[in-house]
Motif scaffolding. Sequence first.
Motif, PDB file in Angstrom:
ATOM      1  N   GLN A  59       3.806  -0.370  -4.531  1.00 25.31           N
ATOM      2  CA  GLN A  59       3.520  -0.952  -5.850  1.00 25.31           C
ATOM      3  C   GLN A  59       2.293  -1.856  -5.789  1.00 25.31           C
ATOM      4  OE1 GLN A  59       7.551  -2.543  -6.511  1.00 25.31           O
ATOM      5  NE2 GLN A  59       7.564  -1.387  -8.421  1.00 25.31           N
ATOM      6  N   ASP A  60       2.183  -2.681  -4.744  1.00 30.48           N
ATOM      7  CA  ASP A  60       1.026  -3.571  -4.609  1.00 30.48           C
ATOM      8  C   ASP A  60      -0.263  -2.776  -4.436  1.00 30.48           C
ATOM      9  OD1 ASP A  60       2.635  -5.790  -4.872  1.00 30.48           O
ATOM     10  OD2 ASP A  60       2.682  -6.251  -2.727  1.00 30.48           O
ATOM     11  N   ALA A  61      -0.222  -1.742  -3.601  1.00 38.12           N
ATOM     12  CA  ALA A  61      -1.411  -0.909  -3.384  1.00 38.12           C
ATOM     13  C   ALA A  61      -1.844  -0.253  -4.696  1.00 38.12           C
ATOM     14  CB  ALA A  61      -1.130   0.156  -2.320  1.00 38.12           C
ATOM     15  N   ALA A  62      -0.876   0.219  -5.490  1.00 39.00           N
ATOM     16  CA  ALA A  62      -1.182   0.866  -6.767  1.00 39.00           C
ATOM     17  C   ALA A  62      -1.779  -0.137  -7.756  1.00 39.00           C
ATOM     18  CB  ALA A  62       0.081   1.499  -7.349  1.00 39.00           C
ATOM     19  N   ARG A  63      -1.210  -1.344  -7.790  1.00 36.34           N
ATOM     20  CA  ARG A  63      -1.724  -2.363  -8.714  1.00 36.34           C
ATOM     21  C   ARG A  63      -3.175  -2.706  -8.403  1.00 36.34           C
ATOM     22  NH1 ARG A  63       3.499  -5.092  -7.881  1.00 36.34           N
ATOM     23  NH2 ARG A  63       4.852  -4.329  -9.533  1.00 36.34           N
ATOM     24  N   ARG A  64      -3.517  -2.709  -7.124  1.00 33.86           N
ATOM     25  CA  ARG A  64      -4.907  -2.984  -6.743  1.00 33.86           C
ATOM     26  C   ARG A  64      -5.846  -1.883  -7.233  1.00 33.86           C
ATOM     27  NH1 ARG A  64      -2.308  -5.113  -2.190  1.00 33.86           N
ATOM     28  NH2 ARG A  64      -2.605  -3.259  -0.939  1.00 33.86           N
ATOM     29  N   GLN A  65      -5.276  -0.704  -7.554  1.00 35.33           N
ATOM     30  CA  GLN A  65      -6.059   0.407  -8.107  1.00 35.33           C
ATOM     31  C   GLN A  65      -5.829   0.533  -9.618  1.00 35.33           C
ATOM     32  OE1 GLN A  65      -4.748   3.745  -5.751  1.00 35.33           O
ATOM     33  NE2 GLN A  65      -5.879   3.088  -3.951  1.00 35.33           N
ATOM     34  N   ASN A  66      -5.264  -0.517 -10.219  1.00 37.61           N
ATOM     35  CA  ASN A  66      -5.022  -0.570 -11.667  1.00 37.61           C
ATOM     36  C   ASN A  66      -4.133   0.557 -12.177  1.00 37.61           C
ATOM     37  OD1 ASN A  66      -6.582  -2.945 -12.192  1.00 37.61           O
ATOM     38  ND2 ASN A  66      -8.398  -1.682 -11.829  1.00 37.61           N
ATOM     39  N   ARG A  67      -3.059   0.822 -11.452  1.00 38.70           N
ATOM     40  CA  ARG A  67      -2.094   1.820 -11.910  1.00 38.70           C
ATOM     41  C   ARG A  67      -0.710   1.426 -11.429  1.00 38.70           C
ATOM     42  NH1 ARG A  67      -0.773   4.932  -7.893  1.00 38.70           N
ATOM     43  NH2 ARG A  67      -1.977   4.697  -6.011  1.00 38.70           N
TER      44      ARG A  67
END
Length: 84
Positions: A59-67
């Motif tokens: 989830q954190d990795a995805a948030r850093r990619q704005n998704r």
Amino acid sequence: GPVTALTASAANEISGSLDHKGHGAFTYFLLEGLNGGAKDGSGAVTARALHDYLKPKVQDAARRQNRDQEPVLHGQGDRELVRF
């Protein structure tokens, strides 16, 4: 027997990659968890422990990619996958 599945994302989401790691985010943290990152005090990695380990990281990795990307566990969480 019953199937236990851990999916990279919810049905309405797109899974993403970690270019600097050479894997998708889900795969990278799945392998990290299976290699001992998600083991409990007895040295076991269960499906639930693996999910609980990798979900916030993905989830954190995805948030850093704005998704949004949320791995989902289906089935028996107490199923032991690996023991160290």
